[in-house]
Structure formats: structure tokens, C-alpha cells
Write an enzyme that holds these catalytic residues in place. Structure first.
Site, PDB file in Angstrom:
ATOM      1  N   PRO A  27      34.448  37.770  36.852  1.00 33.78           N
ATOM      2  CA  PRO A  27      33.454  37.059  36.817  1.00 33.78           C
ATOM      3  C   PRO A  27      33.221  36.399  38.262  1.00 33.78           C
ATOM      4  O   PRO A  27      34.357  36.159  39.192  1.00 33.78           O
ATOM      5  CB  PRO A  27      33.684  35.914  35.777  1.00 33.78           C
ATOM      6  CG  PRO A  27      35.097  35.787  35.769  1.00 33.78           C
ATOM      7  CD  PRO A  27      35.728  37.111  35.758  1.00 33.78           C
ATOM      8  N   GLU A  28      31.862  36.161  38.571  1.00 33.36           N
ATOM      9  CA  GLU A  28      31.775  35.546  39.921  1.00 33.36           C
ATOM     10  C   GLU A  28      32.245  33.831  39.565  1.00 33.36           C
ATOM     11  O   GLU A  28      32.307  33.470  38.491  1.00 33.36           O
ATOM     12  CB  GLU A  28      30.149  35.515  40.199  1.00 33.36           C
ATOM     13  CG  GLU A  28      29.917  37.010  40.167  1.00 33.36           C
ATOM     14  CD  GLU A  28      29.986  37.819  41.363  1.00 33.36           C
ATOM     15  OE1 GLU A  28      30.131  37.111  42.436  1.00 33.36           O
ATOM     16  OE2 GLU A  28      30.087  39.048  41.464  1.00 33.36           O
TER      17      GLU A  28
ATOM     18  N   LYS B  37      37.673  31.168  41.494  1.00 34.66           N
ATOM     19  CA  LYS B  37      37.730  31.698  40.048  1.00 34.66           C
ATOM     20  C   LYS B  37      38.916  31.249  38.991  1.00 34.66           C
ATOM     21  O   LYS B  37      38.956  31.984  38.052  1.00 34.66           O
ATOM     22  CB  LYS B  37      37.599  33.425  40.034  1.00 34.66           C
ATOM     23  CG  LYS B  37      36.639  34.044  40.905  1.00 34.66           C
ATOM     24  CD  LYS B  37      36.597  35.209  40.802  1.00 34.66           C
ATOM     25  CE  LYS B  37      35.534  35.875  41.990  1.00 34.66           C
ATOM     26  NZ  LYS B  37      35.507  37.391  41.995  1.00 34.66           N
TER      27      LYS B  37
ATOM     28  N   ARG C 178      35.854  49.133  43.549  1.00 37.14           N
ATOM     29  CA  ARG C 178      34.984  48.629  42.980  1.00 37.14           C
ATOM     30  C   ARG C 178      33.772  49.262  43.404  1.00 37.14           C
ATOM     31  O   ARG C 178      33.560  49.785  44.407  1.00 37.14           O
ATOM     32  CB  ARG C 178      34.774  47.147  43.317  1.00 37.14           C
ATOM     33  CG  ARG C 178      35.964  46.301  43.342  1.00 37.14           C
ATOM     34  CD  ARG C 178      36.231  45.906  41.871  1.00 37.14           C
ATOM     35  NE  ARG C 178      35.313  44.928  41.491  1.00 37.14           N
ATOM     36  CZ  ARG C 178      35.483  43.778  41.499  1.00 37.14           C
ATOM     37  NH1 ARG C 178      36.425  42.980  42.484  1.00 37.14           N
ATOM     38  NH2 ARG C 178      34.454  42.665  41.038  1.00 37.14           N
TER      39      ARG C 178
END
Ligand code: ZN
Length: 309
Positions: free
Chosen positions: A24-25, A73, A273
Site C-alpha cells: 500500500p501507499e 508504511k 514492479r
């Protein structure tokens, strides 16, 4: 029913975490922390059930929860007695909040890593990572390596982030922006979108970026705009398939020039990614784009914030 970011009270249940597929950001973690903080802080724990071997016998019952804060994060839940609970969502972790007596719906019991209950809420941590307790005074042991936090309430230190990026001038900017030691909180979404806005190929070397400061500030601005919202729009439009410029839009027309958005993997496995960019609007070095661009589903989905049916 959506869980309201700032007021979980009144909602009976809901998942607060990524859907899986991508880390997640920072703004997602920020929102999760906000909801946990609203639900638990100030109240005494009536149950603590750690389902990770190293903490299986730990009991925090009777201690008050002080606050939950994000650092990049990472989630830090501070508890009375100078204790900090450190957790990380990584690809698939989530916290669910339920009113007492409501059936939990976050998945099979063996996915539960932690249960924290107060008189008002059951907070269930599914598939959490890095579950550990440490002295609050020693939080830097787990988050001290992080670069400036783009969502730092005291203000983002963009100059320091730029300085850290410049320390590795040969790195590709797309990779360097994801390195949490340079700046904390940016993930694949805001990386792709900031580089589109700044018209840079993700494979541009850091030393070849004409205005590194602008890149850093744009990334921080885009993520900051979504802090506290369930949606993650970088375009300013929250309509379906209109929220992003290039992210998860592989093969679809670029919003600026109409060229199909290209995709390719960036980085070395297993940390590579999928990266989205426009060949025309974002000139610079790049690998051969994938023949069949991927349009998405590789990222978490904030629709996960909706409560279970
Ligand atoms: Zn374009």
C-alpha cells in the site's frame, strides 16, 4: 457502507487495509492508522491475543492504548507503559474493526495475527507482518532508517529527500522513489503518476533528472491530496477509470497525447514492479515495453474500505 476515515464510531465493521497484490501507499497506511487511532486510543484493552509465536504469551490487558501513528508504511501503536506495537501491512495485511458481538469476516481464523479489544471495538489484524513489541523510546530501531515521511504532520522535508536521492546518482528514478530510505510513503502508484506529471521515463538516471526537487514535491503533493480519503485520485477526477494518468492504464490512451500507455517490469526480481509510462510524454531510457500491456489489478484496491456485505 463506507467506513468514514475519521469516525469509525457508528460503523459496525469494516476492513481497513490493502486488497493484496501491491504494497500500500503511505496514504492508505495513514488512513488505516487514523481509523485504528479513532477506534482504540484512550481506551483500556480488554483483550490482547497475539497469534505470532514470539508473542504468544504476551498479555496487554488493562493497559490503555495511547495512539496509532504511521511512519512511512509502518504502523506504530503506542500503549501505556512505554510499549509500542509495530506492524506492517505489506502486500496482504489488513486491520478490521468490529463492534463487540459482530461476526468477524476478514478471512479464516488462521490468518489472524493479532486481536486487540476495548469496550467499544474489536480490532482484528489479518495477515499482518513484522508484528513486534518494543520500547516506545526505541521506535527508531524499526523506523529510523526511513527517509523523510511525505505525510509527516510536522511537514515533509523535501530537501532531505532530494539529498538522499542524489546520494545514488546512477539509480533509476523509478527505483529510487520507491526506496523508503530516500523518502517514506511513496509506492508504485504515486511513483508512476509523479513521473508522468514531470514527463520523465522511470528509467531516467537520478543524475539526469533536470529538476529532482520538482519530482519529489509533485509526488508528495499527489499523495497528500489523497490523505484521509478512501479514493486515490491523482487527476482530480474520482470517476471510474479516470482517477489516474498512467497507473493501471496499460494499453489505454494517454490522457495527454493518446499514445497507448506502456508497461514493463522495473527492478530485479523478486522486487521488480510493473511500471506504467507514456513513451511519447515521458522520453528517456526504457526497456522494450510489454507486447500486451497490463491494465491493472496489480495494485491494492481502496474499495476494500467498504465493509463486508
Ligand atoms: Zn502521452
Amino acid at each position: 457502507m463506507l467506513l468514514q476515515p475519521r469516525s469509525p464510531r457508528g460503523c459496525s465493521r469494516g476492513r481497513i487495509g490493502p486488497e493484496g497484490g501491491d504494497v500500500p501507499e503511505g496514504d492508505t497506511v495513514w488512513l488505516v492508522c487514523q481509523r485504528l487511532d479513532d477506534a482504540l486510543s484512550g481506551d483500556v484493552l480488554t483483550r490482547s491475543d497475539f497469534r505470532v509465536p514470539q508473542l504468544a504469551t504476551t498479555d496487554l490487558v488493562g493497559r490503555r492504548v495511547l495512539q496509532t501513528v504511521p511512519r512511512g508504511k509502518h504502523l506504530l501503536t503506542r500503549i501505556e507503559g512505554g510499549i509500542t506495537l509495530h506492524t506492517h501491512l505489506r502486500m496482504d495485511g489488513s486491520w478490521h474493526l468490529y463492534r463487540p458481538g459482530v461476526r468477524w469476516g476478514g478471512g479464516p481464523d488462521h490468518r489472524i495475527r493479532l486481536i486487540l479489544s476495548t469496550a467499544g471495538w474489536d480490532a482484528i489484524g489479518y495477515r499482518l507482518h513484522d508484528v513486534e513489541l518494543l520500547e516506545t523510546a526505541r521506535e527508531d530501531d524499526v523506523v529510523g532508517h526511513l527517509g523523510p515521511d511525505v505525510l509527516d504532520p510536522a511537514g515533509f522535508d523535501a530537501d532531505e529527500a532530494v539529498r538522499r536521492l542524489r546520494d545514488q546518482p546512477e539509480r533509476e528514478i523509478g527505483q529510487a522513489l520507491l526506496d523508503q530510505r530516500n523518502l517514506a510513503g511513496i509506492g508504485n502508484l504515486y511513483k508512476a503518476e509523479a513521473l508522468f506529471v514531470e514527463r520523465l521515463s522511470p528509467w531516467t538516471g537520478v543524475s539526469d533528472v533536470p529538476d529532482l526537487d520538482a519530482v519529489v514535491r509533485t509526488a508528495a503533493r499527489l499523495i497528500g491530496r489523497n490523505k484521509g480519503h478512501a479514493s486515490q485520485s491523482t487527476t482530480g477526477d474520482s470517476g471510474r477509470d479516470r482517477q489516474h494518468y498512467v497507473f493501471e492504464r496499460g494499453g489505454k490512451p494517454c490522457r495527454r497525447c493518446g499514445e497507448p500507455v506502456a508497461t514493463a517490469m522495473q527492478g530485479d526480481p523478486p522486487y521488480d514492479r510493473i511500471t506504467y509510462w507514456c513513451l511519447r510524454c515521458q522520453p528517456g531510457p526504457h526497456p522494450e515495453p510489454q507486447k500486451r500491456p497490463r491494465s491493472g489489478s496489480g495494485a491494492y484496491d481502496r474499495r476494500a474500505h467498504r465493509s463486508s456485505p
